[in-house]
Scaffold this motif. Structure first.
Motif, PDB file in Angstrom:
ATOM      1  N   ILE A 134       1.377  -1.031   0.183  1.00  0.00           N
ATOM      2  CA  ILE A 134      -0.122   0.021   0.188  1.00  0.00           C
ATOM      3  C   ILE A 134       0.541   1.379   0.032  1.00  0.00           C
ATOM      4  CG2 ILE A 134      -1.230   1.351   0.895  1.00  0.00           C
ATOM      5  CD1 ILE A 134      -3.135  -1.327  -0.135  1.00  0.00           C
ATOM      6  N   ASP A 152      -8.399   5.421  -1.729  1.00  0.00           N
ATOM      7  CA  ASP A 152      -6.478   5.167  -2.446  1.00  0.00           C
ATOM      8  C   ASP A 152      -6.366   7.408  -2.605  1.00  0.00           C
ATOM      9  OD1 ASP A 152      -6.482   2.900  -1.459  1.00  0.00           O
ATOM     10  OD2 ASP A 152      -5.291   1.881  -3.165  1.00  0.00           O
ATOM     11  N   TRP A 194     -10.931   0.370  -2.709  1.00  0.00           N
ATOM     12  CA  TRP A 194     -10.257   1.592  -2.552  1.00  0.00           C
ATOM     13  C   TRP A 194      -9.986   2.625  -3.319  1.00  0.00           C
ATOM     14  CZ3 TRP A 194     -10.574   0.416   2.846  1.00  0.00           C
ATOM     15  CH2 TRP A 194     -10.319  -0.791   3.637  1.00  0.00           C
ATOM     16  N   LYS A 195     -10.563   2.783  -4.512  1.00  0.00           N
ATOM     17  CA  LYS A 195      -9.854   3.592  -5.619  1.00  0.00           C
ATOM     18  C   LYS A 195     -10.148   5.064  -5.225  1.00  0.00           C
ATOM     19  CE  LYS A 195     -10.494   5.269 -10.355  1.00  0.00           C
ATOM     20  NZ  LYS A 195     -10.832   4.682 -11.848  1.00  0.00           N
ATOM     21  N   ARG A 237      -5.308  -0.884   6.305  1.00  0.00           N
ATOM     22  CA  ARG A 237      -4.961  -0.648   5.390  1.00  0.00           C
ATOM     23  C   ARG A 237      -4.026   1.038   5.321  1.00  0.00           C
ATOM     24  NH1 ARG A 237      -5.899  -2.015   0.156  1.00  0.00           N
ATOM     25  NH2 ARG A 237      -5.846  -0.293  -1.294  1.00  0.00           N
ATOM     26  N   TYR A 238      -4.489   1.819   6.328  1.00  0.00           N
ATOM     27  CA  TYR A 238      -4.442   2.523   6.287  1.00  0.00           C
ATOM     28  C   TYR A 238      -3.331   3.695   7.233  1.00  0.00           C
ATOM     29  CZ  TYR A 238      -7.015   3.820   2.499  1.00  0.00           C
ATOM     30  OH  TYR A 238      -7.719   3.964   1.209  1.00  0.00           O
ATOM     31  N   PHE A 269       0.980   4.527  -2.367  1.00  0.00           N
ATOM     32  CA  PHE A 269       0.844   5.729  -2.303  1.00  0.00           C
ATOM     33  C   PHE A 269       1.634   6.515  -2.898  1.00  0.00           C
ATOM     34  CE2 PHE A 269      -1.691   4.807   1.812  1.00  0.00           C
ATOM     35  CZ  PHE A 269      -3.225   4.460   0.890  1.00  0.00           C
TER      36      PHE A 269
END
Length: 347
Positions: free
Chosen positions: A6, A93, A89-90, A145-146, A10
């Motif tokens: 991930i 993200d 998640w588009k 995820r973040y 980014f």
């Protein structure tokens, strides 16, 4: 889901945004809402729609004026997991990449809410223990995820009705009031560094709903639950801002938590005239002054940044013009009023 890739994703997105010119810079000495808030050790944020990032004026306004961003919808459960076990998640993200490219904080919104849930969850006829497990799994998935990217999460959104009673939801019906502590603990486990908030509206004046939220936070603190902040949404008609908003902020802060204005907008009956815009500007400035005067008020976020993308006209017939910038992205009187309120010497 594998999370190891991930951060590189980014990073690549940040490079792409920079190359496309979406990482905006402001001329030295040019005041913005973000720089003004920064001079008062606060942030100024806005709720953003990643789907509008391909519109250069919107993208540049968001990049230059904001020091914090909130996903308006892109991180809500119904959007990120429309089918059970199938994630999209588009949008989320994209928002994270935009914020990182512009060195902005991110407020994650929202993990547990009675609205905008996926149909598979609403119509699933799950047992109470299954609802709890699904909620914890959702929080673990999204916060994980973040991890490290999100400054603060609205973990639970709108748990009370206006009379101060508990709002019925699949979570409350399954677990009772304990669902809030359970959600907070799951979020803390998924990202120990993120600030965790409970967020609600019509809690900006002393009344039954504000008292219910106050009592909830006090009980969570006594129980040792991980609660770091209270979000006061602040959706009002211009001219109707509660006079005691500062004292309410101070009361919440007295519990040992931060306070944030999380969804501010001040709607005007259309067509908006000069008098209404001046009234609106005064109310926006009053919110900033209340935040500045409350040491634990960390920042102000508007629910959107431009009038053309505001939710207000769809929900309040005859109203609009609720945000600091108009549909042509021109600053309204509210912008100058807030900059002055952030930068003037506090009494």
């Amino acid at each position: 889901m594998q999370r190891a890739g991930i951060r590189p994703i980014f990073a690549a997105a940040v490079v792409a945004l920079a190359a496309s010119g979406s990482v905006a810079s402001v001329r030295a000495g040019e005041a913005t809402l973000g720089s003004a808030a920064g001079s008062a050790d606060r942030y100024f944020g806005g709720a953003l729609d990643p789907g509008a990032f391909d519109e250069r004026p919107y993208r540049e306004l968001a990049a230059t004026q904001l020091t914090s961003v909130t996903p308006e919808n892109a991180m809500k459960w119904g959007l990120v997991e429309p089918e059970r076990g199938e994630f999209d998640w588009k949008g989320a993200d994209s928002l994270v990449a935009f914020a990182e490219a512009n060195r902005q904080k991110i407020r994650g919104h929202t993990l547990v809410w009675h609205s905008q849930l996926p149909l598979w969850l609403i119509n699933g006829a799950f047992r109470p223990d299954e609802i709890k497990d699904l909620m914890v799994a959702h929080i673990t998935e999204e916060v994980g995820r973040y991890k490290g990217a999100i400054y603060a999460w609205d973990v639970v959104n709108e748990p009370f009705t206006d009379d101060g009673s508990w709002r019925r939801s699949i979570f409350y019906d399954a677990m009772g009031p304990d669902y809030i502590a359970t959600a907070l603990k799951a979020a803390r486990a998924a990202d120990p560094a993120a600030k965790l908030y409970v967020n609600d509206y019509n809690v900006e004046t002393d009344g039954p709903k504000m008292q219910a939220l106050y009592d909830l936070v006090a009980s969570l603190k006594r129980a040792g639950a991980p609660i770091d902040g209270v979000g006061v949404q602040s959706h009002f008609a211009a001219g109707a801002l509660p006079k005691d908003i500062q004292s309410v902020m101070e009361k919440f802060a007295g519990l040992g938590v931060d306070v944030a204005v999380t969804e501010l907008d001040l709607r005007i009956r259309l067509p908006a005239d000069e008098k209404a815009l001046v009234t609106q500007a005064g109310d926006y400035a009053s919110v900033v002054r209340a935040c500045r005067a409350t040491p634990r008020c960390v920042g102000v976020t508007t629910w959107g940044i431009t009038d053309d993308r505001s939710w207000i006209p769809s929900y309040f017939s005859g109203y609009g013009a609720a945000l600091p910038f108009d549909a042509a992205h021109r600053a309204k009187p509210a912008v100058g009023a807030m900059i002055k309120a952030f930068t003037q010497v506090a009494p």
